[in-house]
Design a protein around this motif. Sequence first.
Motif, short mmCIF file in Angstrom:
data_model
loop_
_atom_site.label_atom_id
_atom_site.label_comp_id
_atom_site.label_asym_id
_atom_site.label_seq_id
_atom_site.Cartn_x
_atom_site.Cartn_y
_atom_site.Cartn_z
N ALA A 64 59.07 8.36 48.53
CA ALA A 64 58.83 9.77 48.27
C ALA A 64 57.36 10.13 48.56
CB ALA A 64 59.19 10.12 46.84
N TRP A 65 56.43 9.31 48.10
CA TRP A 65 55.02 9.59 48.36
C TRP A 65 54.69 9.47 49.84
CZ3 TRP A 65 51.75 12.28 45.86
CH2 TRP A 65 51.78 12.35 44.48
N ARG A 66 55.38 8.59 50.53
CA ARG A 66 55.16 8.49 51.98
C ARG A 66 55.57 9.79 52.66
NH1 ARG A 66 57.57 3.71 55.92
NH2 ARG A 66 56.43 4.31 57.80
N ARG A 67 56.69 10.38 52.22
CA ARG A 67 57.10 11.67 52.79
C ARG A 67 56.08 12.75 52.45
NH1 ARG A 67 62.10 10.08 50.68
NH2 ARG A 67 61.98 11.64 49.01
N VAL A 68 55.59 12.73 51.21
CA VAL A 68 54.58 13.73 50.83
C VAL A 68 53.37 13.64 51.74
CG1 VAL A 68 52.96 14.41 49.02
CG2 VAL A 68 55.32 13.86 48.42
N ARG A 69 52.85 12.45 51.94
CA ARG A 69 51.64 12.28 52.74
C ARG A 69 51.87 12.58 54.22
NH1 ARG A 69 49.44 13.56 48.87
NH2 ARG A 69 48.26 12.22 47.45
N ARG A 70 53.09 12.46 54.68
CA ARG A 70 53.37 12.73 56.10
C ARG A 70 53.62 14.22 56.36
NH1 ARG A 70 54.89 10.20 60.80
NH2 ARG A 70 56.37 11.32 62.13
N TYR A 71 54.27 14.91 55.41
CA TYR A 71 54.75 16.26 55.70
C TYR A 71 54.08 17.37 54.89
CZ TYR A 71 58.57 13.80 58.04
OH TYR A 71 59.30 13.00 58.87
N ALA A 72 53.59 17.09 53.70
CA ALA A 72 53.16 18.17 52.81
C ALA A 72 51.88 18.86 53.29
CB ALA A 72 52.95 17.63 51.39
N VAL A 73 50.96 18.11 53.87
CA VAL A 73 49.70 18.68 54.37
C VAL A 73 49.52 18.17 55.81
CG1 VAL A 73 47.24 19.05 53.91
CG2 VAL A 73 48.80 18.50 52.03
N PRO A 74 50.11 18.86 56.78
CA PRO A 74 50.08 18.37 58.16
C PRO A 74 48.68 18.43 58.76
CG PRO A 74 51.13 20.52 58.04
CD PRO A 74 50.92 20.07 56.63
N ARG A 75 48.51 17.71 59.84
CA ARG A 75 47.19 17.58 60.47
C ARG A 75 46.63 18.94 60.89
NH1 ARG A 75 46.88 13.92 65.68
NH2 ARG A 75 47.87 12.51 64.20
N TRP A 76 47.48 19.78 61.48
CA TRP A 76 46.97 21.07 61.96
C TRP A 76 46.40 21.90 60.80
CZ3 TRP A 76 48.89 25.36 59.64
CH2 TRP A 76 50.15 25.28 59.06
N MET A 77 47.02 21.80 59.61
CA MET A 77 46.52 22.54 58.46
C MET A 77 45.14 22.04 58.06
SD MET A 77 48.20 22.92 54.64
CE MET A 77 49.65 23.81 55.23
N ILE A 78 44.96 20.73 58.03
CA ILE A 78 43.67 20.16 57.68
C ILE A 78 42.60 20.59 58.67
CG2 ILE A 78 42.38 18.00 57.41
CD1 ILE A 78 45.01 16.71 56.46
N GLU A 79 42.93 20.52 59.96
CA GLU A 79 41.95 20.85 61.00
C GLU A 79 41.57 22.33 60.95
OE1 GLU A 79 43.99 19.56 64.47
OE2 GLU A 79 43.38 17.45 64.27
N ARG A 80 42.56 23.21 60.80
CA ARG A 80 42.26 24.66 60.80
C ARG A 80 41.50 25.07 59.53
NH1 ARG A 80 48.06 27.22 62.86
NH2 ARG A 80 48.26 25.96 64.77
#
Length: 601
Positions: free
Chosen positions: A11-27
């Motif tokens: 479950a935590w692996r899914r959270v870390r993969r999908y909850a805050v995607p890379r594009w969101m972090i970059e923007r």
Amino acid sequence: MSPLPPDEAAAWRRVRRYAVPRWMIERATAHRLTGDWAGACAAARVDVAFDLRRVAARHGAETAAALLDDLRHLAPDLLRWHLPRVMGGWTTLATDLTVVLAHHSPPGGRSTGLCLYVTTPPMVRGPQRLTLRFGAAGTHVTPSRTSDWSTARHLWDARHTAGLRERCGGGPDRAPFCHPDGTPLRPDELPTRDPGPADPAGHTEWVALRTENGEVDAALAAVGIDFDPTPPATSHGWYGTRPEQLLRARARTVNLTRLAPELRLLADRHGHGRFQFANDWGTTFLLELAESGPTDTVRMTVARARDSRGVPHIPEALSRHLPDIDLVRGGVVAPAQLHPLVAGALFPALDITDGPAGPPPGPDTPEPVRVRCRGEWHQVVFRDGGLRMPHSEEERRRERALRAFGGAVAGCFATHEAWTSASGRLPKAMRAQRRDLFLRAQHGDTPGVLALLDAGVDPHVRDSDGRTLLHALNLLDHDELLPRLLAAGVGLEATDYLDRTPLFTAVADRGTTALVEALLAAGARIDVTDSMERSLAHIIRIYRRKDLAFLRERVQEEHPGIGADWWDDWSAYRDDEDDEPEEDEYDEYDEPDKPEEDDDA
């Protein structure tokens, strides 16, 4: 070596993969670094429900300036990264939470309890948008659903993220269970005796290993926690599971070495040192600071949940092991795939160029899948919005005719039917591709969904509940996706396992007014009911969606007899059950103000 059970680790692996995607972090990072805090919030899907000029007018320029200073250093993507999650089948944000970020009382004025705080969505399956507010947080929610992160700026303030390593029990040069570059320690590198507080990381490791081995008493003694398991005296005696068993089960996920320091910070903030630690099966563990010498010690007692009402909770984010450490320790997530601010704080020697291409990876291009077809192995692959199969047009016509006459299709054609109808079985690799698509939709990753469609994924897909991508528009940006899905021929009246159309789902699952209006403009029918015979009018009434009163009136006018009669009685009961809550003096901050032309706040 991970202390997380397999289901929780997944479950935590899914959270870390999908909850805050890379594009969101970059923007969000790009906006924050230029001082555009509002743009950063928009990129991280955070709605701002206050106006700085109104704050200044009401509470003074000094309060507004302090608030603006916090806003300019707010990392909303990092805040989303650390917020609590629903760890069952869903990995979405925990619902109906209020997280206080900073207190802002006017200098020399009355104590109003003003604070900057964020609220989480009301539904597990609803839009994953956060709301940033300013006002008196305690007037909006029950205390048990409020977490005070004002002493935990490392979880959201870009100026304090370097403190994460210390706050998770690490030392000057490394985090627990890891080398400075993020490489997990080998079993033979872990401490076999308690190195003491002089080695914070080693001390945290030793205590954590004791709790994982069931030696909770030794772990509590090592951190100076005096545990009294005596149940409180009651007229009916004690009931439920023994406190020692509950504590043993809970202690595996708790960072015991940080309880006393975190309690001290909270005590300095709130003026008292008594907090609830956990609440299991009617049993509450109470923590209280006890002054004894140069260091703080903690006394832990047991109480009934109903007898501990009013005692504030210590936030889970301050008491539990950091999930990122557990994931890296168990090899579930690579250090370089964490949020950059998290990875940089935990692993000072980490070179991201040595690992995968940065934080949470984007969607993969669909790969060919092998399908057993007529005694042979065929390769099928998504390209140009459809499933490409090694079959001629004549074979396709024959299979369509066979299906039209009620015959059973098999092989490649059965795979295509399972993809578009949610019936039948998909090959394992295609199930993974479908799951990846809908997990991105579930977490509001519109760019990720568009990238998969651009890569050729068939947009006519249905999930295991029979929902199409149109059913998921309440979670996504419908302005970009709706025209594309309609142009591709995705059914506007397709129903899921609850017999709900996309419009019905948008109404029931907190879709915006704009989405509902867009579906209506596209021609969505309003004379629909779900499997419980509820109409759109009933749903609007039950969920008190005042923003959709126009649709309710239209349904009642054009289709007065639709839906079961007993829902009318239930809706009337709901309407009369509670009066509308009274407005408080800070309601002016509850809704975003309309932008003004010359707003330079």
